[in-house]
Structures are given as structure tokens and as C-alpha cells.
Design a protein around this motif. Sequence first.
Motif, PDB file in Angstrom:
ATOM      1  N   GLN A 155      14.073  83.403  62.230  1.00 33.81           N
ATOM      2  CA  GLN A 155      15.285  83.903  62.885  1.00 33.81           C
ATOM      3  C   GLN A 155      16.274  82.745  63.129  1.00 33.81           C
ATOM      4  OE1 GLN A 155      16.149  87.054  63.478  1.00 33.81           O
ATOM      5  NE2 GLN A 155      18.056  86.547  64.553  1.00 33.81           N
ATOM      6  N   VAL A 156      15.762  81.612  63.597  1.00 34.22           N
ATOM      7  CA  VAL A 156      16.634  80.452  63.858  1.00 34.22           C
ATOM      8  C   VAL A 156      17.299  80.011  62.551  1.00 34.22           C
ATOM      9  CG1 VAL A 156      16.648  77.998  64.501  1.00 34.22           C
ATOM     10  CG2 VAL A 156      15.385  79.653  65.904  1.00 34.22           C
ATOM     11  N   TYR A 157      16.503  79.932  61.491  1.00 36.19           N
ATOM     12  CA  TYR A 157      17.045  79.534  60.179  1.00 36.19           C
ATOM     13  C   TYR A 157      18.126  80.538  59.733  1.00 36.19           C
ATOM     14  CZ  TYR A 157      17.135  77.908  55.330  1.00 36.19           C
ATOM     15  OH  TYR A 157      17.536  77.408  54.116  1.00 36.19           O
ATOM     16  N   ALA A 158      17.803  81.828  59.847  1.00 41.14           N
ATOM     17  CA  ALA A 158      18.723  82.879  59.386  1.00 41.14           C
ATOM     18  C   ALA A 158      20.020  82.849  60.191  1.00 41.14           C
ATOM     19  CB  ALA A 158      18.052  84.241  59.484  1.00 41.14           C
ATOM     20  N   GLU A 159      19.912  82.615  61.492  1.00 43.42           N
ATOM     21  CA  GLU A 159      21.119  82.569  62.324  1.00 43.42           C
ATOM     22  C   GLU A 159      21.985  81.375  61.936  1.00 43.42           C
ATOM     23  OE1 GLU A 159      20.456  83.004  66.550  1.00 43.42           O
ATOM     24  OE2 GLU A 159      19.138  84.725  66.242  1.00 43.42           O
ATOM     25  N   ARG A 160      21.336  80.270  61.590  1.00 42.29           N
ATOM     26  CA  ARG A 160      22.100  79.104  61.133  1.00 42.29           C
ATOM     27  C   ARG A 160      22.845  79.440  59.834  1.00 42.29           C
ATOM     28  NH1 ARG A 160      19.130  74.295  58.635  1.00 42.29           N
ATOM     29  NH2 ARG A 160      20.862  73.190  57.693  1.00 42.29           N
ATOM     30  N   LEU A 161      22.136  80.083  58.927  1.00 39.63           N
ATOM     31  CA  LEU A 161      22.749  80.487  57.647  1.00 39.63           C
ATOM     32  C   LEU A 161      23.920  81.453  57.897  1.00 39.63           C
ATOM     33  CD1 LEU A 161      22.344  80.093  54.587  1.00 39.63           C
ATOM     34  CD2 LEU A 161      20.708  81.997  54.641  1.00 39.63           C
ATOM     35  N   ALA A 162      23.773  82.279  58.925  1.00 40.01           N
ATOM     36  CA  ALA A 162      24.802  83.286  59.230  1.00 40.01           C
ATOM     37  C   ALA A 162      26.097  82.652  59.731  1.00 40.01           C
ATOM     38  CB  ALA A 162      24.273  84.284  60.253  1.00 40.01           C
ATOM     39  N   THR A 163      26.041  81.401  60.163  1.00 39.57           N
ATOM     40  CA  THR A 163      27.272  80.733  60.627  1.00 39.57           C
ATOM     41  C   THR A 163      28.017  80.078  59.465  1.00 39.57           C
ATOM     42  OG1 THR A 163      26.227  78.574  61.032  1.00 39.57           O
ATOM     43  CG2 THR A 163      26.221  80.163  62.859  1.00 39.57           C
ATOM     44  N   ARG A 164      27.427  80.048  58.299  1.00 36.28           N
ATOM     45  CA  ARG A 164      28.059  79.409  57.137  1.00 36.28           C
ATOM     46  C   ARG A 164      29.145  80.346  56.569  1.00 36.28           C
ATOM     47  NH1 ARG A 164      28.142  74.764  57.428  1.00 36.28           N
ATOM     48  NH2 ARG A 164      28.271  74.458  55.194  1.00 36.28           N
ATOM     49  N   PRO A 165      30.040  79.842  55.737  1.00 37.25           N
ATOM     50  CA  PRO A 165      31.152  80.676  55.249  1.00 37.25           C
ATOM     51  C   PRO A 165      30.676  81.771  54.292  1.00 37.25           C
ATOM     52  CG  PRO A 165      31.186  78.510  54.211  1.00 37.25           C
ATOM     53  CD  PRO A 165      30.138  78.445  55.265  1.00 37.25           C
ATOM     54  N   ALA A 166      30.708  83.009  54.772  1.00 36.66           N
ATOM     55  CA  ALA A 166      30.098  84.132  54.043  1.00 36.66           C
ATOM     56  C   ALA A 166      30.751  84.364  52.674  1.00 36.66           C
ATOM     57  CB  ALA A 166      30.182  85.398  54.894  1.00 36.66           C
ATOM     58  N   HIS A 167      32.067  84.270  52.637  1.00 39.00           N
ATOM     59  CA  HIS A 167      32.760  84.530  51.368  1.00 39.00           C
ATOM     60  C   HIS A 167      32.405  83.445  50.346  1.00 39.00           C
ATOM     61  CE1 HIS A 167      36.396  84.404  48.667  1.00 39.00           C
ATOM     62  NE2 HIS A 167      36.083  85.668  48.605  1.00 39.00           N
ATOM     63  N   ALA A 168      32.408  82.199  50.776  1.00 42.80           N
ATOM     64  CA  ALA A 168      32.066  81.097  49.862  1.00 42.80           C
ATOM     65  C   ALA A 168      30.614  81.218  49.384  1.00 42.80           C
ATOM     66  CB  ALA A 168      32.291  79.755  50.547  1.00 42.80           C
ATOM     67  N   LEU A 169      29.729  81.646  50.278  1.00 43.63           N
ATOM     68  CA  LEU A 169      28.316  81.801  49.868  1.00 43.63           C
ATOM     69  C   LEU A 169      28.144  82.950  48.882  1.00 43.63           C
ATOM     70  CD1 LEU A 169      26.061  81.098  52.979  1.00 43.63           C
ATOM     71  CD2 LEU A 169      27.195  79.518  51.428  1.00 43.63           C
ATOM     72  N   LYS A 170      28.921  84.015  49.083  1.00 47.29           N
ATOM     73  CA  LYS A 170      28.872  85.134  48.131  1.00 47.29           C
ATOM     74  C   LYS A 170      29.252  84.650  46.725  1.00 47.29           C
ATOM     75  CE  LYS A 170      32.315  88.319  47.946  1.00 47.29           C
ATOM     76  NZ  LYS A 170      33.133  89.455  48.377  1.00 47.29           N
ATOM     77  N   LEU A 171      30.309  83.847  46.658  1.00 51.57           N
ATOM     78  CA  LEU A 171      30.749  83.351  45.349  1.00 51.57           C
ATOM     79  C   LEU A 171      29.755  82.324  44.792  1.00 51.57           C
ATOM     80  CD1 LEU A 171      34.581  82.906  46.072  1.00 51.57           C
ATOM     81  CD2 LEU A 171      33.415  84.859  45.037  1.00 51.57           C
ATOM     82  N   THR A 172      29.167  81.542  45.676  1.00 52.98           N
ATOM     83  CA  THR A 172      28.164  80.554  45.251  1.00 52.98           C
ATOM     84  C   THR A 172      26.964  81.251  44.620  1.00 52.98           C
ATOM     85  OG1 THR A 172      28.834  79.075  47.044  1.00 52.98           O
ATOM     86  CG2 THR A 172      26.660  78.674  46.060  1.00 52.98           C
TER      87      THR A 172
END
Length: 263
Positions: free
Chosen positions: A192-209
Motif C-alpha cells: 500500500q505504501v509503495y502504491a500510494e507513492r506511485l499514485a503521487t507520480r504524474p499519471a498522464h506521463a506514466l500512461k504515455l511511458t
Amino acid sequence: MEQSVILVSDRSAVRTLTLNRESKLNAANDDLLLTLTDELKRADADPSVRVVVITGAGRGFCAGQDLGDVSGRGMTFTEHLNHTYNPLVRTIRSLSKPVISAVNGVAAGAGASLALAGDVRLWAQGANLIEVFSNIALVPDSGSTWFLPRLVGYHRAFELMALAEKVRAEDALRLGLCEQVFPDETFRDDVQVYAERLATRPAHALKLTKQALNAALTSTLDQALDLEAELQQLAGDHWEHEEGVTAFKDKRPAQFVREGQEG
Ligand code: T3D
């Protein structure tokens, strides 16, 4: 009342989908596979969700196809794969949000494929993976023949598949089958801690990545360079990019989560 085969829970922009056939180590029947695929699509369409976690209830992650559920199902193997496992794996790989395979215990057969299919693979110390198919004289499916040789090379993949050897967490980490291993006792909290950290990253940029990486796995360098240039324009035109640059100049952490604004 009969319990759902997939438990759905939300916490801080993280949706956790838990395979819930504990007494069979979450072996997959059609209900589980089709429901999981539907739930992934629902998570993708829900703007409040930024990261999806797939995990298993109890001591198993997923023991692959429920072997008690095979005879009399009225479908050939090919039809069955095309109806259930293949849409599931395609949905994971094409989801616009990061998917974490949180491997809490044994991942066998198609369960091993599911463990490999996530964008991030987090394992509990006691988890293991078995390409168990050859024990029942089947061919590895649900993407195992695609994922595994890309991770460990042809020869190691063949050996793991031919001998159905158990890969334990420390070896999985060494072989690149997972990114992190956490203690069994704290595994679900650590995920959960890892996932929450990932959730703060730029969602649109990660989608394209994710889109670029998936395409690059089967493209030439020229094709990858072209796609990067195309996707970079989309990223560069997005508010996330402006926020990242402004935050850098202001010497403050970037704030990529905005109320009411999708990634
Ligand atoms: O379309 C198609 O059908 C083709 C697609 C195929 C995809 C596949 O995944 S093929 C591979 C299918 N899976 C297997 O062959 C794995 C079978 N299971 C095992 O080899 C072992 O159970 C494990 C290595 C996964 C774990 O071993 P262990 O010793 O930790 O647990 P266990 O005691 O064997 O299993 C616990 C219970 O789960 C047990 O039930 P019981 O005796 O307590 O009532 C066992 O029967 C049940 N279970 C485990 N795996 C399956 C299962 N029941 C049904 N199907 C299973 N796959």
C-alpha cells in the motif's frame, strides 16, 4: 451469501483487487477471470483511481487454472484462452494506469503469468513462482512465453518451464522477476505504501511511458525514437509538465495530484 471471487477496496487513490478463492490458493475459474478483467476496466475508467493492485487472499497469489473446473466447460483450450486469460492479460498491459502484481504467495501456471504481467511486481518473502504447466503436460500460456524469456533469456526460461522449478523470492529478485521483496508480516502494508507513492507520480506521463515501453518491446530503435517524439509532445503539452518545471524552479516538490483533474 456467496462471497465475490474478486474483492475490491479503495484507499488513497489505490484500488486493490484481491483474488478471493482462498481454499484453492485462488485458482482461477471463469467467474474470477472475467470479473477481474471487468474490475480492471472499471478501475481504468474511474478518475479517483491512480494505481491498481492485484493480489491474492490467504497464503496463495494464484494457482493458475482451477483444475476442477476444466472438464465439461464446452470450450476448446484455444476458445477458453481467447475468452478468459488473453483478454485479462491484454487488459493489464494496456491499462492506462500502473498495475502492481502484489505476489503474496505461490504463483503457479497462469498465476505465474499474472505475477509477471504487472508493470511493477512486488513479492512477499515467502512467495514463489512455478511455471507449473509442464507438470500437467500443457504449454505455458497467458503470456508466460512472452514475459519470461524477455526477463531471464531463452535458456533459463526453458529450464524453468521444462522442470517446473520453484523460483523463490530472493532468486526472483536476482533474476529480475520482481522489483521489491517485503517481509511476509508487513507485505500488504508495504504494498500500500509503495502504491500510494506511485499514485503521487504524474499519471498522464506514466500512461504515455507505459505505452512507449510496451511498444518498444516489439519495435525497432527507429520506431521507438519516432514514438518517443510523438508521445513527448503530448507529455510536454500537459499541465503536469508545466507543474514539474515550475516546481523545480521554485525548489519545491511537484504536485501531480489535482482535485477534479485527471492525469
Ligand atoms: O484454458 C485452459 O484451461 C488452459 C489454461 C491453463 C492455465 C493454467 O494455469 S494450467 C496450470 C494449472 N495449475 C496447476 O497445475 C497448479 C496445481 N497446483 C499445484 O501444483 C500446487 O497446489 C501448488 C504448487 C500451486 C501449491 O502447492 P501447495 O502444496 O502449497 O498447496 P496444495 O496443498 O497443493 O493446495 C492447497 C489446496 O488448493 C488444495 O486443496 P485441498 O486439498 O486443501 O482441498 C489443492 O487441491 C488446491 N489447489 C491448488 N491448486 C489448484 C487447486 N485446486 C484447483 N486447481 C488448482 N490449480
